[in-house]
Write a protein that holds these residues in place. Structure first.
Motif, mmCIF file in Angstrom:
data_model
loop_
_atom_site.group_PDB
_atom_site.id
_atom_site.type_symbol
_atom_site.label_atom_id
_atom_site.label_comp_id
_atom_site.label_asym_id
_atom_site.label_seq_id
_atom_site.Cartn_x
_atom_site.Cartn_y
_atom_site.Cartn_z
ATOM 1 N N VAL A 102 0.831 -1.202 0.000
ATOM 2 C CA VAL A 102 0.000 0.000 0.000
ATOM 3 C C VAL A 102 0.868 1.255 0.000
ATOM 4 C CG1 VAL A 102 -1.667 1.345 1.331
ATOM 5 C CG2 VAL A 102 -1.982 -1.118 1.082
ATOM 6 N N ILE A 103 1.910 1.270 0.843
ATOM 7 C CA ILE A 103 2.783 2.446 0.928
ATOM 8 C C ILE A 103 3.528 2.668 -0.391
ATOM 9 C CG2 ILE A 103 4.831 3.400 2.065
ATOM 10 C CD1 ILE A 103 3.906 2.069 4.641
ATOM 11 N N LEU A 104 4.047 1.584 -0.962
ATOM 12 C CA LEU A 104 4.704 1.714 -2.267
ATOM 13 C C LEU A 104 3.718 2.214 -3.322
ATOM 14 C CD1 LEU A 104 6.962 -1.485 -2.379
ATOM 15 C CD2 LEU A 104 7.670 0.881 -1.994
ATOM 16 N N GLY A 105 2.457 1.774 -3.198
ATOM 17 C CA GLY A 105 1.424 2.258 -4.111
ATOM 18 C C GLY A 105 1.209 3.756 -3.973
ATOM 19 N N TRP A 106 1.351 4.275 -2.752
ATOM 20 C CA TRP A 106 1.218 5.720 -2.538
ATOM 21 C C TRP A 106 2.304 6.489 -3.283
ATOM 22 C CZ3 TRP A 106 0.551 5.455 3.507
ATOM 23 C CH2 TRP A 106 -0.712 4.938 3.789
ATOM 24 N N PHE A 107 3.550 6.035 -3.129
ATOM 25 C CA PHE A 107 4.645 6.713 -3.820
ATOM 26 C C PHE A 107 4.510 6.549 -5.334
ATOM 27 C CE2 PHE A 107 6.506 6.124 0.410
ATOM 28 C CZ PHE A 107 6.989 7.409 0.651
ATOM 29 N N LEU A 108 4.033 5.378 -5.737
ATOM 30 C CA LEU A 108 3.812 5.147 -7.159
ATOM 31 C C LEU A 108 2.731 6.092 -7.683
ATOM 32 C CD1 LEU A 108 4.844 3.247 -9.377
ATOM 33 C CD2 LEU A 108 2.907 1.764 -8.892
ATOM 34 N N THR A 109 1.738 6.376 -6.839
ATOM 35 C CA THR A 109 0.682 7.330 -7.212
ATOM 36 C C THR A 109 1.283 8.674 -7.599
ATOM 37 O OG1 THR A 109 -0.905 6.292 -5.719
ATOM 38 C CG2 THR A 109 -1.381 8.535 -6.418
ATOM 39 N N ALA A 110 2.200 9.166 -6.771
ATOM 40 C CA ALA A 110 2.810 10.481 -7.017
ATOM 41 C C ALA A 110 3.583 10.480 -8.326
ATOM 42 C CB ALA A 110 3.736 10.837 -5.859
ATOM 43 N N ILE A 111 4.375 9.438 -8.549
ATOM 44 C CA ILE A 111 5.208 9.382 -9.757
ATOM 45 C C ILE A 111 4.339 9.283 -11.010
ATOM 46 C CG2 ILE A 111 6.950 8.027 -10.980
ATOM 47 C CD1 ILE A 111 7.983 7.156 -8.183
ATOM 48 N N ILE A 112 3.373 8.345 -10.967
ATOM 49 C CA ILE A 112 2.502 8.150 -12.138
ATOM 50 C C ILE A 112 1.679 9.409 -12.400
ATOM 51 C CG2 ILE A 112 0.556 6.836 -13.052
ATOM 52 C CD1 ILE A 112 1.577 4.422 -11.531
ATOM 53 N N ALA A 113 1.146 10.019 -11.324
ATOM 54 C CA ALA A 113 0.308 11.215 -11.484
ATOM 55 C C ALA A 113 1.090 12.329 -12.172
ATOM 56 C CB ALA A 113 -0.205 11.678 -10.127
ATOM 57 N N PHE A 114 2.318 12.537 -11.733
ATOM 58 C CA PHE A 114 3.151 13.610 -12.317
ATOM 59 C C PHE A 114 3.427 13.347 -13.787
ATOM 60 C CE2 PHE A 114 7.118 15.646 -13.450
ATOM 61 C CZ PHE A 114 7.027 16.893 -12.854
ATOM 62 N N ILE A 115 3.914 12.143 -14.093
ATOM 63 C CA ILE A 115 4.310 11.819 -15.471
ATOM 64 C C ILE A 115 3.095 11.776 -16.402
ATOM 65 C CG2 ILE A 115 5.338 10.040 -16.949
ATOM 66 C CD1 ILE A 115 7.110 9.276 -14.559
ATOM 67 N N ALA A 116 2.028 11.090 -15.954
ATOM 68 C CA ALA A 116 0.842 10.940 -16.808
ATOM 69 C C ALA A 116 0.197 12.292 -17.101
ATOM 70 C CB ALA A 116 -0.157 10.000 -16.140
ATOM 71 N N ALA A 117 0.066 13.135 -16.074
ATOM 72 C CA ALA A 117 -0.545 14.454 -16.282
ATOM 73 C C ALA A 117 0.303 15.296 -17.235
ATOM 74 C CB ALA A 117 -0.722 15.173 -14.953
ATOM 75 N N ALA A 118 1.621 15.176 -17.123
ATOM 76 C CA ALA A 118 2.507 15.930 -18.012
ATOM 77 C C ALA A 118 2.330 15.483 -19.467
ATOM 78 C CB ALA A 118 3.958 15.743 -17.570
ATOM 79 N N ILE A 119 2.236 14.168 -19.668
ATOM 80 C CA ILE A 119 2.060 13.642 -21.028
ATOM 81 C C ILE A 119 0.727 14.094 -21.621
ATOM 82 C CG2 ILE A 119 1.748 11.528 -22.374
ATOM 83 C CD1 ILE A 119 3.725 10.175 -20.438
ATOM 84 N N VAL A 120 -0.335 13.955 -20.816
ATOM 85 C CA VAL A 120 -1.668 14.344 -21.298
ATOM 86 C C VAL A 120 -1.714 15.832 -21.624
ATOM 87 C CG1 VAL A 120 -4.109 14.534 -20.663
ATOM 88 C CG2 VAL A 120 -2.833 12.478 -20.055
#
Length: 755
Positions: A469-487
């Motif tokens: 769950v905790i790793l998923g939280w950090f993964l959330t931040a990374i994915i959110a940043f990269i995905a939003a930038a691409i979109v």
């Protein structure tokens, strides 16, 4: 000129509704876990309390809406078109990300996702503008409100450690005070605990709830300069009320604490996290209204005016609150996320959702080593005293209702709610940003650790779950940043990408909803632990017959798929079949894991049936392992691009497949209909099939000696035939076992039937 932006506003409104749905599905875990896990209050009452809290929080959330407008980036550095692109990218990414986590049943932070999506999309648009103007890269800091962003990130990271530590400490001392016998403690002690708990929660409601309301300014002076007096007076009043409730009305004050605490956290969720769902669309609406009145071009109009405070529309907040409440009552994904939190913190044993990993094993070993060190230092009397406080009383739970037992007791549920409320109150009063998801989840995990809920039988699984769950939280931040930038970059390149992404959102949300529903139905069919209805020989017959019927019919389909796909050299279908075989093996492993609970549930005169049940599962496992080896060998052969089997080999396999499927179908139907008298006929047919397989092996030996043959093909062919022999032999052993058990227990079952 304004038409594209009107359409964007309509799209943002639809996305806001979707975001509310997926957001509530994720965040319901924050305020429902303690009440549902402890079963302190009927589920309908819990939902009503939470719904009222959500409505109240929605109305008081207007003060948080500034985050979307100016909390992450400096709006005066962007024009209207930039702002609309940023907002579209944020909403699209947010829905896809949260829906993914909900489908996995993993709680994540909507605050973290929205912050990093705003940051990612703003950074990429700023870089595009900097590149277009030929400015230095260092100018990026003028576009981003880096001080606020850094403060939010550090606050979130700190909250994880603090919440876990404080939750563990508070729970440990609470258990030392009350053990597991709250009702046996003196009345004045319970009243003091009630006074402290209710004061903490009421203070939380005042600080967190009123701060976003329009009339907070009128009472801020009183709260700021008389806080100690207010807290002291509240403590005295609530202690007296608790004393009266306990002594006069015989009310369990813990249930009152859990009810009020659930309301407070539901209110905090709506007040704090509503901005994560509708803050961006509201900011977009404000931006459009300001721009449309300016008469300027979208690419020239600076949005610096967003830095000013804009009052929120109360009706929009109420509408959002209504959508949240409806989702709360109807979302199946919310139930999955709630189950994850309860599963990781429950006191008893049972089915573990997460698989252990090397890190969880290391953590558990270190904890055991540390515990051994403390035991070496502490005197034996002190150890015995401490251990006595954590001795759980044996609860007399009626047969068939083990799954209705609370996951943890009222003391832990109260500690979860009190600690989370106090921590969020302190952070709010100090204007420190934090994630309510992180705080409530980590408090629950710390409390469950201190409460010795993670024993030797379950610790490695629970720790693995928390780590995931905790790793998923950090993964959330990374994915959110990269995905939003691409979109954002794609939308900036062409606004037509908005249509593409909206189609992707619709497709993905629909797909994950269907997959989640299908997965939920599959899990419902699986028979997990503590099945108290299996208390007689008839119960064993019914249960094992269902397992056999299910397994043999699935094995027949899987064997047919392997032979068919192998003949066509279809790699993709073989990969899919291999995964389905893995699911079957996992289900049988889980049934074997539940044997302990099955045996405990048997009545004394049915204990002999446990040996039969264990042997049955063993034979089913042999069958599943055989088809598993066949599927893996076939997939590996095709994946390595080896030659296909020869016509003669395929012809023999197709004949074996036809005969095996016919027999498996007969077995499945016999056990489904409980027609056990037909087993003798089926056994005879199986012997014929075994003979045919043996003949096929001899024919292949003759082929090798008479003609040129591929070594790889020969290896695969022999592997399939030999594993098919093992599969048939395991089925024969199973049928013989069942036939013997059926005959030896027939008189007993008929006698029980007469009764």
């Amino acid at each position: 000129m304004g038409d594209p932006y009107v359409l964007m506003l309509i799209a943002l409104a639809v996305l806001a509704v979707l975001d509310l749905v997926v957001g509530v599905s994720n965040d319901a875990v924050n305020f429902l876990n303690s009440a549902i896990g402890s079963k302190a209050i009927p589920i309908k009452s819990i939902m009503i309390i939470a719904s009222v809290g959500v409505f109240f929080g929605a109305v008081s959330s207007s003060g948080m809406m500034e985050v979307a407008r100016k909390g992450i980036f400096n709006p005066d550095m962007f024009v209207f078109q930039d702002i609309m692109i940023i907002f579209m990218a944020v909403m699209i990414t947010d829905i896809l990300l949260l829906d993914l986590f909900n489908s996995l049943g993993m709680p994540t932070s909507t605050t973290v996702s929205i912050v990093f999506e705003l940051l990612g999309s703003a950074v990429i648009i700023a870089l595009i503008k900097i590149n277009g103007k030929g400015e230095a890269l260092s100018e990026l800091w003028n576009y981003i409100n880096y001080s606020t962003a850094t403060k939010i990130i550090l606050g979130i990271l700190l909250s994880v450690v603090v919440a876990f530590t404080v939750g563990a400490i508070v729970q440990y001392f609470s258990r030392l005070i009350y053990s597991f016998n709250f009702n046996q403690r003196p009345t004045h002690v319970n009243a003091l605990f009630g006074g402290f708990a209710l004061t903490s929660i009421i203070y939380f409601i005042i600080i967190k709830g009123l701060k976003g309301t329009p009339f907070y300014a009128d009472i801020q002076y009183i709260l700021d300069y008389n806080i100690f007096i207010l807290i002291s007076a509240n403590f005295v009043i609530w202690t007296l009320i608790s004393f009266i409730l306990i002594t006069v009305l015989k009310v369990n004050v813990l249930k009152l604490i859990i009810g009020v605490g659930t309301f407070s956290l539901a209110m905090a969720f709506a007040g704090n996290d509503l901005v994560n769902f509708i803050g961006v669309p509201i900011a977009a609406l404000n931006s459009y209204e300001i721009w449309s009145e300016s008469g300027q071009e979208a690419i020239n109009f600076s949005m610096g005016i967003l830095a000013k405070k804009v009052p929120s529309n109360v009706w929009l907040l109420l509408l959002a609150g209504a959508i949240m409440v409806v989702t709360l009552w109807t979302s199946k994904k919310a139930k999955s996320v709630i189950e994850t939190g309860i599963n990781l913190s429950r006191q008893g044993e049972g089915h573990e959702k997460f698989k252990p990993n090397n890190l969880s094993r290391v953590v558990v070993r270190m904890a055991m080593f540390t515990n051994a060190g403390f035991n070496f230092i502490l005197p034996e009397k002190a150890q015995n005293y401490l251990n006595s406080k954590f001795e759980k009383p044996s609860l007399a739970i009626p047969r068939g209702q083990q799954d209705q037992a609370p996951a943890f007791d009222l003391v832990r549920a109260s500690v979860n709610l009190i600690t989370a409320s106090v921590l969020i109150s302190i952070a709010t009063s100090m204007k420190l940003p934090l994630s309510t998801t992180y705080v409530t989840f980590m408090v629950a995990m710390g409390a469950s650790l201190a409460d010795r809920a993670w024993g030797r039988e379950s610790a490695v699984y629970r720790v693995a779950g928390v780590i995931n769950v905790i790793l998923g939280w950090f993964l959330t931040a990374i994915i959110a940043f990269i995905a939003a930038a691409i979109v954002a970059s794609l939308i900036h390149f062409s606004l037509y990408f908005i249509i593409f992404f909206l189609v992707v959102v619709a497709f993905m949300v629909t797909r994950t909803t269907i997959q989640h529903s299908k997965k939920a139905k599959e899990e419902k069919k699986q028979q997990y632990v503590e099945r108290a209805e299996l208390i007689s020989i008839n119960g064993v017959i019914e249960e094992s017959s269902d397992h056999i019927s299910n397994v043999v019919l699935r094995v027949g389909k899987l064997y047919n798929s392997v032979v068919s796909d192998l003949s066509k050299h279809d790699l993709n279908k073989l990969r899919k079949t291999d995964k389905n075989v893995g699911k079957l093996n996992n289900e049988i492993d889980e049934l074997k894991d539940g044997v302990y609970y099955f045996i405990k549930s048997l009545e004394e005169d049915s204990v002999e049936a446990s040996k039969f049940y264990i042997l049955t599962l063993g034979h089913l496992q042999d069958v599943a392992q055989a088809i598993g080896f066949i599927a893996r060998a076939s997939y590996k052969h095709v994946n390595n691009n080896h030659k296909n089997l020869k016509k003669g080999q395929l012809k023999d396999l197709l004949t074996i497949n036809a005969q095996l499927n016919e027999l498996l179908k007969d077995i499945g139907v016999s056990f489904e209909k409980r027609s056990f008298d037909e087993l003798e006929v089926i056994l005879i047919e199986k012997k014929k099939l075994l003979n045919y397989v043996a003949d096929s092996i001899e024919k292949q030996v003759a082929r090798i000696r008479a003609e040129e043959s591929s070594p790889k093909n020969t290896t695969l062919y022999f592997s399939i035939l030999l594993e098919t022999q093992d599969l048939i032999s395991a089925l024969m052993s199973l049928l013989q076992l069942y036939q013997e058990f059926h005959l030896t227990t027939k008189d007993i079952r008929e006698e029980l039937g007469d009764k």
